[in-house]
Design an enzyme around this catalytic site. Structure first.
Site, PDB file in Angstrom:
ATOM      1  CG  HIS A   1      -1.996   1.001   1.152  1.00 51.49           C
ATOM      2  ND1 HIS A   1      -1.754   2.331   1.414  1.00 51.49           N
ATOM      3  CD2 HIS A   1      -3.293   0.906   0.790  1.00 51.49           C
ATOM      4  CE1 HIS A   1      -2.882   3.005   1.223  1.00 51.49           C
ATOM      5  NE2 HIS A   1      -3.834   2.160   0.846  1.00 51.49           N
TER       6      HIS A   1
ATOM      7  CD  GLU B   1      -2.619   4.976   3.615  1.00 53.73           C
ATOM      8  OE1 GLU B   1      -2.916   4.026   4.346  1.00 53.73           O
ATOM      9  OE2 GLU B   1      -3.475   5.668   3.013  1.00 53.73           O
TER      10      GLU B   1
ATOM     11  N   GLY C   1     -10.986   2.784   1.292  1.00 54.82           N
ATOM     12  CA  GLY C   1     -10.595   3.208   2.634  1.00 54.82           C
ATOM     13  C   GLY C   1     -11.773   3.817   3.377  1.00 54.82           C
ATOM     14  N   GLY C   2     -11.838   5.133   3.363  1.00 52.33           N
ATOM     15  CA  GLY C   2     -12.821   5.870   4.164  1.00 52.33           C
ATOM     16  C   GLY C   2     -14.248   5.342   4.051  1.00 52.33           C
TER      17      GLY C   2
HETATM   18  P1  13P Z   1      -9.766   6.136   0.441  1.00 48.47           P
HETATM   19  O1  13P Z   1     -10.886   5.290  -0.104  1.00 48.47           O
HETATM   20  O2  13P Z   1     -10.012   6.628   1.840  1.00 48.47           O
HETATM   21  O3  13P Z   1      -9.356   7.206  -0.518  1.00 48.47           O
HETATM   22  O4  13P Z   1      -8.489   5.167   0.601  1.00 48.47           O
HETATM   23  C1  13P Z   1      -8.134   4.401  -0.492  1.00 48.47           C
HETATM   24  C2  13P Z   1      -7.135   3.416  -0.030  1.00 48.47           C
HETATM   25  O5  13P Z   1      -6.015   3.753   0.285  1.00 48.47           O
HETATM   26  C3  13P Z   1      -7.565   2.015   0.071  1.00 48.47           C
HETATM   27  O6  13P Z   1      -6.471   1.185   0.297  1.00 48.47           O
END
Ligand code: 13P
Length: 253
Positions: A97, A99, A236-237
């Site tokens: 990922h 991050e 994500g969110g």
């Molecule tokens: P968001 O849907 O919050 O933009 O995050 C995407 C993500 O990084 C899923 O792994």
């Protein structure tokens, strides 16, 4: 037919109790996953057994870890191995990922090692790739993503590659509310598939699910997922909100 997948990435959110409630609430809502569709929940490590128990017996619903070690076992304090994950019933892991690449210095080479240890042990990776904003602004995203694929994946055999799900996540669209347009998503997904086809042949490339990630929500999921090379989303969110994620599951073609 390629698998269509709605994958939730909870990241470092929710307590155990909140996570359990979220799964309870999602399971109460109607969603009828067909044989080629999957829902997947990538939850924090300590919640994996809870999620496995909660989702046991649900057809086409899986639990994933958000990371694993490139090492088999041993003195690696704080790390979690493939074997440890499997011992609590996990079959999928998110790797690379953005991050983790950005905050934990995960390189293409390290990810190649993580892929190897997963694939040698029947753990299915969801391999993330995608470019930062500066690369998109310079319009060099294809070269950037091609390098990520080449350096992490291209040592794999065709049989190994087929065990992988790819998630394309443009970093500028993650958590920003700014989604790639469906045309932008389709263009780079088609590029990724063409790269895989050039290396492994069209039949293999056609069999691989490529998910889009980056501000996927109920309001844009149908449009994104209707693109021919977009096989679902890594979310994500919106995966933390019951009605949003249920709608995203139901948006799978
Ligand atoms: P968001 O849907 O919050 O933009 O995050 C995407 C993500 O990084 C899923 O792994």
């Amino acid at each position: 037919m390629r698998k269509k997948i709605a994958a939730a990435n909870w990241k470092m959110n929710l307590t155990l109790q909140q996570g359990e409630q979220l799964l309870t609430d999602i399971l109460l809502k109607p969603h009828d996953l067909k044989a080629h569709q999957q829902a997947l929940f990538a939850v924090p490590f300590p919640y994996l057994p809870m999620a496995v128990n909660k989702l046991a017996g649900k057809n086409n619903v899986f639990v994933a870890a958000q990371n694993c070690s490139n090492k088999k076992s041993g003195a690696y304090t704080g790390e979690v191995s493939v074997e440890i994950l499997q011992s609590v019933g996990i079959e999928y892991v998110v790797l690379g990922h953005s991050e983790r690449r950005e905050y934990f210095n995960e390189s293409n080479q390290l990810l190649a090692e993580k892929l190897d240890i997963c694939l040698a042990n029947n753990m299915k990776p969801i391999f993330c790739c995608g470019e930062p904003l500066a690369i998109r602004e310079a319009n060099t995203q294809n070269e950037f993503v091609a390098k990520q694929l080449a350096e992490s994946l291209y040592h794999l055999s065709a049989a190994q590659l087929q065990e992988i799900v790819i998630a394309y996540e443009p970093i500028w669209a993650i958590g920003t509310g700014k989604t790639a347009t469906s045309a932008q998503a389709q263009e780079i997904h088609a590029f990724i598939r063409a790269e895989l086809a050039a290396k492994y042949g069209a039949a293999i490339a056609d069999s691989i699910s490529i998910l889009y990630g980056g501000s996927v929500k109920a309001s844009n999921a149908v449009e994104l997922f209707s693109q021919p090379d977009v096989d679902g989303g890594l979310v994500g969110g919106a995966s933390l909100i019951v009605d949003e994620f249920v709608a995203i599951i139901n948006a799978l073609p």
